[in-house]
Structure formats: C-alpha cells, structure tokens
Design a protein around this motif. Structure first.
Motif, mmCIF file in Angstrom:
data_model
loop_
_atom_site.group_PDB
_atom_site.id
_atom_site.type_symbol
_atom_site.label_atom_id
_atom_site.label_comp_id
_atom_site.label_asym_id
_atom_site.label_seq_id
_atom_site.Cartn_x
_atom_site.Cartn_y
_atom_site.Cartn_z
ATOM 1 N N VAL A 206 28.385 12.734 78.835
ATOM 2 C CA VAL A 206 29.004 11.530 78.274
ATOM 3 C C VAL A 206 28.081 10.324 78.390
ATOM 4 N N VAL A 207 27.364 10.198 79.503
ATOM 5 C CA VAL A 207 26.521 9.016 79.693
ATOM 6 C C VAL A 207 25.311 9.024 78.766
ATOM 7 N N ARG A 208 25.061 10.137 78.090
ATOM 8 C CA ARG A 208 23.962 10.198 77.118
ATOM 9 C C ARG A 208 24.454 10.079 75.681
ATOM 10 N N THR A 209 25.773 10.010 75.495
ATOM 11 C CA THR A 209 26.338 9.818 74.168
ATOM 12 C C THR A 209 26.315 8.325 73.812
ATOM 13 N N PRO A 210 26.548 7.987 72.537
ATOM 14 C CA PRO A 210 26.619 6.561 72.185
ATOM 15 C C PRO A 210 27.628 5.794 73.036
ATOM 16 N N PHE A 211 28.772 6.413 73.338
ATOM 17 C CA PHE A 211 29.750 5.741 74.192
ATOM 18 C C PHE A 211 29.164 5.432 75.565
ATOM 19 N N GLY A 212 28.497 6.411 76.156
ATOM 20 C CA GLY A 212 27.911 6.212 77.478
ATOM 21 C C GLY A 212 26.814 5.167 77.478
ATOM 22 N N LEU A 213 26.005 5.151 76.434
ATOM 23 C CA LEU A 213 24.931 4.164 76.355
ATOM 24 C C LEU A 213 25.481 2.748 76.187
ATOM 25 N N VAL A 214 26.546 2.622 75.384
ATOM 26 C CA VAL A 214 27.177 1.310 75.232
ATOM 27 C C VAL A 214 27.799 0.875 76.559
ATOM 28 N N LEU A 215 28.401 1.827 77.268
ATOM 29 C CA LEU A 215 29.015 1.508 78.559
ATOM 30 C C LEU A 215 27.969 0.987 79.539
ATOM 31 N N GLN A 216 26.798 1.615 79.550
ATOM 32 C CA GLN A 216 25.730 1.141 80.430
ATOM 33 C C GLN A 216 25.205 -0.220 79.990
ATOM 34 N N GLY A 217 25.213 -0.448 78.681
ATOM 35 C CA GLY A 217 24.843 -1.768 78.189
ATOM 36 C C GLY A 217 25.832 -2.832 78.632
ATOM 37 N N ASP B 280 25.168 -3.837 82.155
ATOM 38 C CA ASP B 280 24.014 -4.709 82.357
ATOM 39 C C ASP B 280 24.201 -6.096 81.748
ATOM 40 N N ASN B 281 24.799 -6.148 80.547
ATOM 41 C CA ASN B 281 24.956 -7.442 79.879
ATOM 42 C C ASN B 281 26.073 -7.351 78.842
ATOM 43 N N PRO B 282 27.319 -7.575 79.268
ATOM 44 C CA PRO B 282 28.442 -7.415 78.335
ATOM 45 C C PRO B 282 28.399 -8.380 77.156
ATOM 46 N N ARG B 283 27.881 -9.576 77.358
ATOM 47 C CA ARG B 283 27.833 -10.540 76.250
ATOM 48 C C ARG B 283 26.888 -10.079 75.149
ATOM 49 N N ARG B 284 25.768 -9.524 75.539
ATOM 50 C CA ARG B 284 24.823 -9.043 74.524
ATOM 51 C C ARG B 284 25.406 -7.873 73.751
ATOM 52 N N VAL B 285 26.101 -6.957 74.456
ATOM 53 C CA VAL B 285 26.723 -5.819 73.780
ATOM 54 C C VAL B 285 27.807 -6.306 72.819
ATOM 55 N N ALA B 286 28.593 -7.287 73.239
ATOM 56 C CA ALA B 286 29.618 -7.838 72.351
ATOM 57 C C ALA B 286 28.987 -8.497 71.130
ATOM 58 N N ALA B 287 27.838 -9.143 71.335
ATOM 59 C CA ALA B 287 27.142 -9.782 70.222
ATOM 60 C C ALA B 287 26.633 -8.763 69.212
ATOM 61 N N LEU B 288 26.390 -7.542 69.664
ATOM 62 C CA LEU B 288 25.942 -6.479 68.765
ATOM 63 C C LEU B 288 27.089 -5.864 67.972
#
Length: 333
Positions: free
Chosen positions: A185-196, A199-207
């Motif tokens: 799961v941590v290597r799927t798009p969901f897992g990568l977004v979760l790790q993002g 690290d930086n929730p505002r940047r992920v939300a901006a994406l």
C-alpha cells in the motif's frame, strides 16, 4: 529491482521459512505463548506503526479498535458465555468484527482529522479510555466487568482453532499477509500521497489531493489491521473483558511499537517479541512484585540508546541505511 531491495526480500523469505519450521523445533509453550502471542499483538502494533511511519500520526486508539473487533466477534460467537440471541457462525462473525473495526477506524480518523501531535494523542487516548469504561459499565451488550467468555474460535481442517500449531500458523499467515499489505500500500499512489501529507500537507493539498479523505482512509486501514489482531487476541484469551482493552493494554501496544522502531513495519513484530519475552520472564528474572519495573527499565534503556528503537539501532550497527541511500543515489545519513 535494486540489490538492496532484492536482499531485503531474500532475508524476509528466509525469516519466514524459519518461522514456518518453528512447530517442528519448539515446545507448545514457546509456539503459542511466546511466538503466537507476539504475532497477534504485533499485528495491533503494526497498525500504530503504519499510521506513525507513513502518515505521521501516533494513535492511541488502536487497542480500542482491536477491542471493538474482539467484542463484536465475542457477541456473535456461537459458543460465547453468556450466550447472545444474535449469535452466528464464526465464519460470519470474524469478517463482521473486522468490518466493525474498519468502520470505527474511519470514525476515529474523522474525529481526529484536523489534529496532530499531542492533540491527536489526547483525543485518541480519550476515545480508548472512554470505550473501555463504557464496556465495563454496559451489562446488556458487553456483560460489564466480567466480559464475554468461551470465545474459542472455529474449527480448522477438523482441528480446534486453539490447537497450538493451528493457532500459530493462522497467526503467522495473517501477520505475513498484513505485513506485505502495508509494504504494498505504501508504494501505491495512495501510500505516496499519504507520505506526502505526512511531510507537507499544504503542498499536497495545493496539488489537488483531498488531505482529509486520505487521512480518514489511513485510519480505516489501520482499523482493519487492528481488527484482525483483535479477533485473534480474543481467541487467544478465550474471551474479552474491559481490562484487556484498558489503559494498560493501550500503553503496552504503544511500548511494543516504540521499542521495535516506528520507521518500518517489521519493527512492530520485533517490539512485540521483545515485550512478550520480558513480560513472560520478568517475574522470574527480577521480582514477581516488581516485574513492571524491569519492563520499564528495558524500555527506557532502548529508547535512550536508540530513539528509533531496536530496528534503528540495528541499521546503525550494520550500516544498512547508509548502503541503501548510497545505492539509491541519495546522500548517506
């Protein structure tokens, strides 16, 4: 596949092969009382490690979620004492119990969606303590302080579930599947977004990603993992009581996660083995009336020597983390 990745899977397969052969080498006490117990509590600790390592959340509600699964399977169990009018077969009760824990995990995520750090800890701790007290005071559903007994699990291949080898192999199989599930799961798009988000929730939300939905989904998955562990723990204890999901149990699972190391899913099982060994033999080694002191001293010693647990200490001693970073083209740390 990189050399380090290949060697990691080879080592994992070797460890799994050794664990599969344990029933041929160990007496029943070590098979179910030490290894089997470590595996099922390690599953609950795995749910904490998953949230902490890949989501950046330290949740103290995981024992509560395991308890929700445990009480669900106990209420629905056909052999339970006291008997329930809603009893069904174990094969239906088990998935319903895990589903209940998964939904409860999503609810916890919904409640704690906008909190982090100490505030998340306090909210999840309050939920865990509140559920334990509710179970203790509720007679109609949970049978109050006495809890529900004689939850023995289904027969498997004509053998009782609590047969030492059956219980061990089921626990090992489920632990291995959930471990691989987390790594996948941590290597799927969901897992990568979760790790993002970690690290930086505002940047992920901006994406353009929905941070709240991903957090709720992460808590739901952690609830699924904890629920699987909760069902096995209930079978292991032949029932469930409010004390088995109270403050002590909550802290114990957190200790397992921390001493093993929150940086990788395998740390949950390493910590569970260490804790189980100490918990089992501390009274003999130290003092029957003060065995918790020894557990606390070992915990403090490990944390002081290695803040990232036994797993982090092992990586520093072997240089595994530096080799992996160098091979991946990063800067060794």
């Amino acid at each position: 596949m990189s050399l380090m990745s290949r060697s990691h899977w080879i080592l994992t397969a070797l460890v799994l092969a050794i664990l599969v052969s344990m029933p041929l080498l160990l007496p029943d006490f070590w098979l179910s009382g030490i290894l089997g117990r470590s595996l099922i509590y390690g599953i609950v600790a795995l749910s904490i490690t998953f949230l902490a390592s890949y989501g950046g959340f330290i949740s103290l509600a995981q024992t509560m979620l395991a308890g929700i699964a445990g009480y669900t399977v106990a209420i629905l169990a056909p052999t339970a004492i006291p008997a329930s009018a809603s009893a069904v077969s174990y094969w239906l009760a088990m998935p319903l119990a895990v589903l209940a824990a998964t939904v409860a995990g999503a609810v916890v995520g919904l409640i704690a969606i906008r909190t982090r750090d100490i505030y998340l800890l306090m909210i999840t701790l309050a939920l865990a303590v509140g559920f334990s007290l509710f179970a203790q005071s509720n007679i109609d559903w949970f049978n109050g302080y006495e809890g529900i007994r004689n939850v023995v699990g289904p027969d498997l291949f004509g053998l009782p579930f609590r047969t030492h080898a059956v219980f061990y192999y089921v626990s090992l199989t489920l632990a291995a599947l959930l471990y691989v599930l987390v790594l996948y799961v941590v290597r799927t798009p969901f897992g990568l977004v979760l790790q993002g988000i970690r690290d930086n929730p505002r940047r992920v939300a901006a994406l353009g990603y929905n941070v709240a939905v991903h957090r709720i989904a992460a808590f739901a998955m952690a609830g699924f993992i904890a629920g699987c562990g909760g069902v096995l723990i209930t079978f292991y204890n032949i029932g469930i009581t409010p004390g088995s999901i109270g403050m002590t149990a909550t802290v114990n699972v957190l200790v397992m996660s921390v001493i093993g190391g929150l940086g990788h899913p395998v740390g949950a099982f390493i910590g569970a083995v260490i804790f189980t060994l100490i918990d089992t033999f501390a009274a003999t080694i130290y003092d029957r009336d003060r065995f918790n002191t020894l557990i606390g001293l070992v915990f403090l010693g490990i944390v002081v020597a290695s803040p990232d647990g036994v797993l982090g200490l092992g990586k520093r001693l072997t240089g595994w983390g530096k080799r992996k970073d160098t091979e991946d083209g990063g800067t060794p740390h």
